[in-house]
Design a protein around this motif. Structure first.
Motif, PDB file in Angstrom:
ATOM      1  N   ASP A  27       0.836  -1.214   0.000  1.00  0.00           N
ATOM      2  CA  ASP A  27       0.000   0.000   0.000  1.00  0.00           C
ATOM      3  C   ASP A  27       0.866   1.257   0.000  1.00  0.00           C
ATOM      4  O   ASP A  27       0.556   2.238  -0.679  1.00  0.00           O
ATOM      5  N   GLU A  28       1.961   1.221   0.770  1.00  0.00           N
ATOM      6  CA  GLU A  28       2.843   2.394   0.809  1.00  0.00           C
ATOM      7  C   GLU A  28       3.490   2.632  -0.544  1.00  0.00           C
ATOM      8  O   GLU A  28       3.570   3.770  -1.014  1.00  0.00           O
ATOM      9  N   VAL A  29       3.947   1.540  -1.177  1.00  0.00           N
ATOM     10  CA  VAL A  29       4.588   1.698  -2.491  1.00  0.00           C
ATOM     11  C   VAL A  29       3.595   2.304  -3.471  1.00  0.00           C
ATOM     12  O   VAL A  29       3.933   3.200  -4.254  1.00  0.00           O
ATOM     13  N   GLU A  30       2.363   1.862  -3.409  1.00  0.00           N
ATOM     14  CA  GLU A  30       1.346   2.427  -4.318  1.00  0.00           C
ATOM     15  C   GLU A  30       1.189   3.939  -4.080  1.00  0.00           C
ATOM     16  O   GLU A  30       1.148   4.729  -5.027  1.00  0.00           O
ATOM     17  N   ILE A  31       1.113   4.339  -2.818  1.00  0.00           N
ATOM     18  CA  ILE A  31       0.940   5.776  -2.507  1.00  0.00           C
ATOM     19  C   ILE A  31       2.166   6.566  -2.969  1.00  0.00           C
ATOM     20  O   ILE A  31       2.060   7.632  -3.585  1.00  0.00           O
ATOM     21  N   LEU A  32       3.357   6.027  -2.716  1.00  0.00           N
ATOM     22  CA  LEU A  32       4.596   6.752  -3.031  1.00  0.00           C
ATOM     23  C   LEU A  32       4.793   6.893  -4.543  1.00  0.00           C
ATOM     24  O   LEU A  32       5.135   7.965  -5.039  1.00  0.00           O
ATOM     25  N   LEU A  33       4.537   5.811  -5.277  1.00  0.00           N
ATOM     26  CA  LEU A  33       4.796   5.876  -6.726  1.00  0.00           C
ATOM     27  C   LEU A  33       3.659   6.576  -7.464  1.00  0.00           C
ATOM     28  O   LEU A  33       3.884   7.212  -8.505  1.00  0.00           O
ATOM     29  N   ALA A  91       6.574  11.793   3.665  1.00  0.00           N
ATOM     30  CA  ALA A  91       6.379  12.662   4.837  1.00  0.00           C
ATOM     31  C   ALA A  91       4.935  12.574   5.321  1.00  0.00           C
ATOM     32  O   ALA A  91       4.667  12.518   6.523  1.00  0.00           O
ATOM     33  N   MET A  92       4.007  12.528   4.370  1.00  0.00           N
ATOM     34  CA  MET A  92       2.593  12.408   4.751  1.00  0.00           C
ATOM     35  C   MET A  92       2.357  11.080   5.494  1.00  0.00           C
ATOM     36  O   MET A  92       1.607  11.011   6.459  1.00  0.00           O
ATOM     37  N   PRO A 108       5.742  17.392   9.288  1.00  0.00           N
ATOM     38  CA  PRO A 108       4.787  18.469   9.021  1.00  0.00           C
ATOM     39  C   PRO A 108       5.007  19.231   7.714  1.00  0.00           C
ATOM     40  O   PRO A 108       4.123  19.264   6.872  1.00  0.00           O
ATOM     41  N   GLU A 109       6.187  19.836   7.525  1.00  0.00           N
ATOM     42  CA  GLU A 109       6.305  20.781   6.404  1.00  0.00           C
ATOM     43  C   GLU A 109       6.144  20.118   5.045  1.00  0.00           C
ATOM     44  O   GLU A 109       5.327  20.530   4.227  1.00  0.00           O
ATOM     45  N   LEU A 110       6.928  19.053   4.809  1.00  0.00           N
ATOM     46  CA  LEU A 110       6.827  18.383   3.510  1.00  0.00           C
ATOM     47  C   LEU A 110       5.470  17.717   3.351  1.00  0.00           C
ATOM     48  O   LEU A 110       4.840  17.794   2.305  1.00  0.00           O
ATOM     49  N   GLY A 111       5.010  17.056   4.417  1.00  0.00           N
ATOM     50  CA  GLY A 111       3.745  16.311   4.352  1.00  0.00           C
ATOM     51  C   GLY A 111       2.563  17.214   4.016  1.00  0.00           C
ATOM     52  O   GLY A 111       1.597  16.785   3.372  1.00  0.00           O
ATOM     53  N   SER A 112       2.653  18.481   4.435  1.00  0.00           N
ATOM     54  CA  SER A 112       1.518  19.384   4.193  1.00  0.00           C
ATOM     55  C   SER A 112       1.361  19.690   2.700  1.00  0.00           C
ATOM     56  O   SER A 112       0.330  20.196   2.269  1.00  0.00           O
TER      57      SER A 112
END
Ligand SMILES: Cc1cc2nc3c(=O)[nH]c(=O)nc-3n(C[C@H](O)[C@H](O)[C@H](O)COP(=O)(O)O)c2cc1C
Length: 336
Positions: free
Chosen positions: A23-29, A89-90, A122-126
């Motif tokens: 699931d993480e790989v899907e979100i990241l790519l 980051a998110m 926080p900063e990047l994830g936002s």
């Protein structure tokens, strides 16, 4: 935490970071493939090695005529790598990035190390919410000025990746305009360039390239906007454009493959911050695709830095469609 201070796989005193889940790989790519790339060629491939993601240059998607050295392709790859950092980051992963990390594999343009998951960064994830909102807008801009506070935020976004934004004053913009007009006229006689662009630009597109509905209108008078379909037949309407938009040249102090990827990291951070303020962006890069006019742009910004992207920034008067993307599975080589 600054990326340099992260404890990473191999230097963690015996602790190994957990591999990424499917699931993480899907979100990241999925985040990565939403990056901008010249003519939406999407010149990237990805490999996942435990908690490390490699972004590779796909030579078959580098434009042989307009981008023979792969400069623009590496800028797109830098942007894709930045999107991975934002999505990580998110999800709560701190990241560290290495550019051109492996001399034995020069095709690996960027390597992103993900630390174990904790709280969202926080900063990047936002910026995660801006990834799908950002797209290139080539339509007319409103005359609203951009507040100095926002311009400073854009400057900071470029500086964070060791790049720089040079804002052009009206006199320098006018000099750039003359350069753009000269380049556009020369390119209309360049059959090879027109042929190459025709492969990627116009009509309907489902996976890559820039379909007609993403191109926007055409200006009724000469304006600061690139017509990617110059030299083709088009039925697009002609409307009034702004006279002097805000123009910024994104530059790096170094030149070469590493600098190009870094320029892409900076570009995407600038674009996502701009999007967070509802600003629209497009590019006037035709003058950077020829070495002689690129040197003239270098002179325009003081002669010391390397111009990598020319951005037109402002509040959009209308809207244009986003471009399509290949599914992330089609860009994915290996899971180790
Ligand atoms: C290195 C680079 C150069 C680009 N040059 C131009 C350009 O000169 N003119 C333009 O209109 N768009 C330019 N673009 C924008 C791309 O066409 C755009 O990113 C791509 O079609 C994907 O669409 P999107 O940005 O709307 O997601 C450039 C993008 C990159 C990364």
């Amino acid at each position: 935490m600054p990326a340099e201070q992260l404890t990473m796989p191999g230097d963690s005193g015996g602790r190994t970071n957990a591999a990424l889940t499917e699931d993480e790989v899907e979100i990241l790519l999925t985040a990565a493939v939403h990056a901008p790339s010249q003519h939406n060629t999407q010149p990237w491939r990805f490999e996942v090695h435990g908690p490390v993601i490699d972004v590779l240059i796909d030579e078959e998607r580098v434009l042989p005529i307009e981008d023979p050295a792969g400069r623009a392709a590496r800028i797109g790859i830098g942007a894709a790598a930045f999107n991975i950092r934002v999505a990580a980051a998110m999800l709560g992963h701190d990241t560290r990035i290495a550019v051109n990390p492996d001399p034995a594999r020069p095709e690996v343009a960027a390597r992103i190390f993900l630390a174990d998951r904790s709280a969202p960064v926080p900063e990047l994830g936002s910026l995660y919410g801006e990834l799908r909102r950002r797209h290139t807008y080539r339509g007319p801009l409103l005359s609203h000025p951009i507040a100095p506070k926002i311009l400073h935020r854009l400057d900071d976004a470029a500086d964070a990746e060791r790049a720089h934004l040079h804002w052009l004053d009206p006199a320098t913009s006018a000099r750039l305009h003359r350069l753009l007009e000269r380049t556009d006229t020369e390119e209309l006689r360049d059959e090879d360039r027109i042929h190459e662009r025709r492969r990627w630009i116009g009509s309907d597109r489902s996976d890559d390239g820039v379909q007609e509905s993403a191109l926007g209108s055409l200006p009724d008078l000469p304006a600061f906007v690139r017509d990617l379909s110059a030299g083709f037949d088009t039925t697009r309407d002609r409307v009034q454009y702004e006279t002097f938009p805000m123009i910024a040249v994104l530059s790096t102090s170094e030149e070469g493959a590493v600098a190009w990827t870094r320029a892409g990291l900076a570009l995407e951070q600038v674009l996502l911050v701009a999007t967070s303020y509802n600003l629209a962006t497009s590019f006037l890069n035709q003058v950077l695709e020829h070495s002689s006019s690129r040197h003239e742009v270098r002179d325009l910004i003081g002669g010391h830095a390397w111009p990598q992207m020319i951005l037109r920034i402002g509040y959009p008067a209308t809207s244009t469609d986003p471009t399509p993307r290949r599914d992330w599975h089609d860009t994915f080589d290996h899971w180790f």
